[in-house]
Design a protein around this motif. Sequence first.
Motif, PDB file in Angstrom:
ATOM      1  N   ASN A  80       0.690  -1.493   0.141  1.00  0.00           N
ATOM      2  CA  ASN A  80      -0.340   0.298   0.251  1.00  0.00           C
ATOM      3  C   ASN A  80       0.658   1.397   0.209  1.00  0.00           C
ATOM      4  OD1 ASN A  80      -2.407   1.179  -0.080  1.00  0.00           O
ATOM      5  ND2 ASN A  80      -2.437   1.595   1.905  1.00  0.00           N
ATOM      6  N   MET A  81       1.794   1.684  -1.144  1.00  0.00           N
ATOM      7  CA  MET A  81       2.821   2.538  -0.720  1.00  0.00           C
ATOM      8  C   MET A  81       2.826   2.958  -1.934  1.00  0.00           C
ATOM      9  SD  MET A  81       6.191   1.109   1.075  1.00  0.00           S
ATOM     10  CE  MET A  81       7.334   2.310   0.394  1.00  0.00           C
ATOM     11  N   LEU A  82       3.448   4.477  -2.739  1.00  0.00           N
ATOM     12  CA  LEU A  82       3.886   4.894  -4.066  1.00  0.00           C
ATOM     13  C   LEU A  82       4.992   4.814  -3.994  1.00  0.00           C
ATOM     14  CD1 LEU A  82       0.721   7.633  -4.092  1.00  0.00           C
ATOM     15  CD2 LEU A  82       1.193   5.321  -5.321  1.00  0.00           C
ATOM     16  N   LEU A 104       0.269   4.773   0.704  1.00  0.00           N
ATOM     17  CA  LEU A 104      -0.628   5.385  -0.148  1.00  0.00           C
ATOM     18  C   LEU A 104      -1.601   6.341   1.270  1.00  0.00           C
ATOM     19  CD1 LEU A 104      -2.450   6.184  -2.686  1.00  0.00           C
ATOM     20  CD2 LEU A 104      -2.826   4.028  -1.848  1.00  0.00           C
ATOM     21  N   VAL A 106      -4.777   8.189   0.516  1.00  0.00           N
ATOM     22  CA  VAL A 106      -6.254   8.507  -0.647  1.00  0.00           C
ATOM     23  C   VAL A 106      -6.393   9.794  -0.488  1.00  0.00           C
ATOM     24  CG1 VAL A 106      -8.035   8.160  -1.293  1.00  0.00           C
ATOM     25  CG2 VAL A 106      -6.859   6.551   0.028  1.00  0.00           C
TER      26      VAL A 106
ATOM     27  N   MET B 131      -7.679   2.381  -5.927  1.00  0.00           N
ATOM     28  CA  MET B 131      -6.924   2.328  -5.312  1.00  0.00           C
ATOM     29  C   MET B 131      -6.650   2.512  -3.944  1.00  0.00           C
ATOM     30  SD  MET B 131      -2.642   3.029  -6.293  1.00  0.00           S
ATOM     31  CE  MET B 131      -0.998   2.246  -5.516  1.00  0.00           C
ATOM     32  N   GLY B 132      -6.215   0.867  -3.140  1.00  0.00           N
ATOM     33  CA  GLY B 132      -5.900   1.679  -1.323  1.00  0.00           C
ATOM     34  C   GLY B 132      -6.653   0.800  -1.072  1.00  0.00           C
ATOM     35  N   PRO B 433     -13.915   8.405  -5.478  1.00  0.00           N
ATOM     36  CA  PRO B 433     -12.355   8.912  -4.703  1.00  0.00           C
ATOM     37  C   PRO B 433     -11.752   9.879  -5.268  1.00  0.00           C
ATOM     38  CG  PRO B 433     -11.737   6.686  -4.448  1.00  0.00           C
ATOM     39  CD  PRO B 433     -13.185   6.933  -5.426  1.00  0.00           C
TER      40      PRO B 433
END
Lengths: 141, 476
Positions: A80-82, A104, A106, B131-132, B433
């Motif tokens: 769950n990373m960028l 990440l 959101v 995403m996420g 989102p």
Amino acid sequence: MTVAAHWEHFSHQADVGVRGMGATPEQAFEQAALALTAVITDPALVAPRKMVRLSCMAPNVELLLADWLNSLIFEMVTRNMLFSRFEVHLKVSHLTAKAWGEALKVAYHHPAVEIKGATYTALKVAQQADGRWLAQCVVDV
Amino acid sequence: MDIALFERKSGYEWHIKPFGKMHVPGVIFASESLLREMDAKVYEQVTNVAMLPGIVKASWAMPDAHWGYGFPIGGVAAFDADAGGVVSAGGVGFDISCGVRILHTGLHVEDIGAVKSKLADALYRAIPAGMGSTGAIRLNAAAMDAMLEGGARWAVERGFGTSADLERIEEAGCMRGADSSQVSMQAKKRQKDEMGTLGSGNHYLEIQMVTDVYAPGTAVAFDVNPGDVLVSIHCGSRGLGHQIGTEFLKRMVIAAPGYGIALPDRELACAPIESSLGKEYLGAMRAAVNCALANRQILTHLTRQVFSQLLPEARLSLLYDVSHNTCKIEEHQVDGRMKKLYVHRKGATRAFGPGHPDLPKKLRDVGQPVLIGGSMGTASYILAGTEQGMQLACGSACHGAGRAMSRHQALQNWNGRQVVDNLEDHGILIRSPSMRGVAEEAPGAYKDVSAVVDAADGAGLARKVARVVPLICIKG
């Protein structure tokens, strides 16, 4: 002559092409990875707080590019990373790399889309006439 | 596209005679205007697919065809194992079994007016999108394997729906031949937090209203009437399917020369159906189909929970569930004889005609519901499979509007917030989102879905039954 490394997107009707350019194949791979992040969000919003090590193998440099991008996609989803900073080392059929990024968020990164995979469409790693290296492919979103 | 490249067989059928290494003709189903607007890459990809070993009948493209990966999006091809036929990871694609299901609600549009905004907000809270986002269900290793082999049946056994749902899903909700042991640890890891999530891109959950009925008899059998409120869910096998596609694409590209296969495009990576690699892929791909069916079933359950709180009089029953990116074993006529074929549909819908034994009894007389998703501002359609379509393209039809422009172009043309406000002015509530994601999916970035559906109907691939428009759209 020094050549500025940079990335760009190119058009695919359904999806997006990612392209990295640099003085070396390694730089072109690093820039292609930035282009990958830019499909999701502005890379400038991603702080390089945490480092992840990656490695992959493939029988040729073009499949290695697809593998590199697919490894990053896997790390993005499962951690769950960028990522926004990259250091790539290439040998004939082997890539090792470090990627720096952060979790990440959101509400902050506003991810436009998640990436399903790097494809072999428009897949190319080659030295251009001006000496620069290009690394590109279309990613499925 | 240069239409001079084709021989026109009918108003909606355009043939490419085999040349070079093509084993069969190429056939594109489209109106003249759709064909003219189609990307020239579709021609190249249709002819490339026609070169694959063991292909039978033709390499087809549906009216929504556009430039894809190896196969065009909207590509259909059938392979005969006895003739050295192949199974192609590229021919199925990354989002294995991405598909659409439509649920009745038993409600009329007037019934939701007072709670429409609340319903949009509640669905947005309940449906993990973008995403996420993560689902509420975590599967241990044994449960993951059971899900991969059980599909929607697994989900129903765990309380996510009823057995009545299963007969309205292709394969009765469980794809046979799934082999969870062929699914890598990486693919399972990627799925760990993603059960019951919508994803992003063109995936959506919509509340829709029926506006028009074109075939009253079939509409009665499908139980769709003007003013009816429906729920439509478009998503697929999530990270697990993407990872399986990624891994087998590479393995098949590397192995192809060893099988004596000269790939016209690396993305057409394939292996003989009877090879060990081909069998491993089929086992893993079918597991991904089950993952997609289970995922849509869980999302259905979450949707039912929301309706039960806000509109307790609603009864959400399944009209049908179709998958777009698959390879399935089916029987079709080849040279006057029924043959077992491996039918690849990449961005195309199975569209079985009346009488097909795989259809549930209540639908068997009228043909399979074919669910065509449009963009979030336009319309979607419900069609029915035809006997003619069984002969034309192994019972296949289009799957959506198809993009008219790239995401990059769309971003330059539209602002997400303006798209949302404009659609709200037209009575369509968007919840997402990502405003950039909304801009990339703006209605204007898609082809005219009505033209695509009219071409499918005109060609005889499927018959129009009803038109629906969105009222609420949850976008990833």
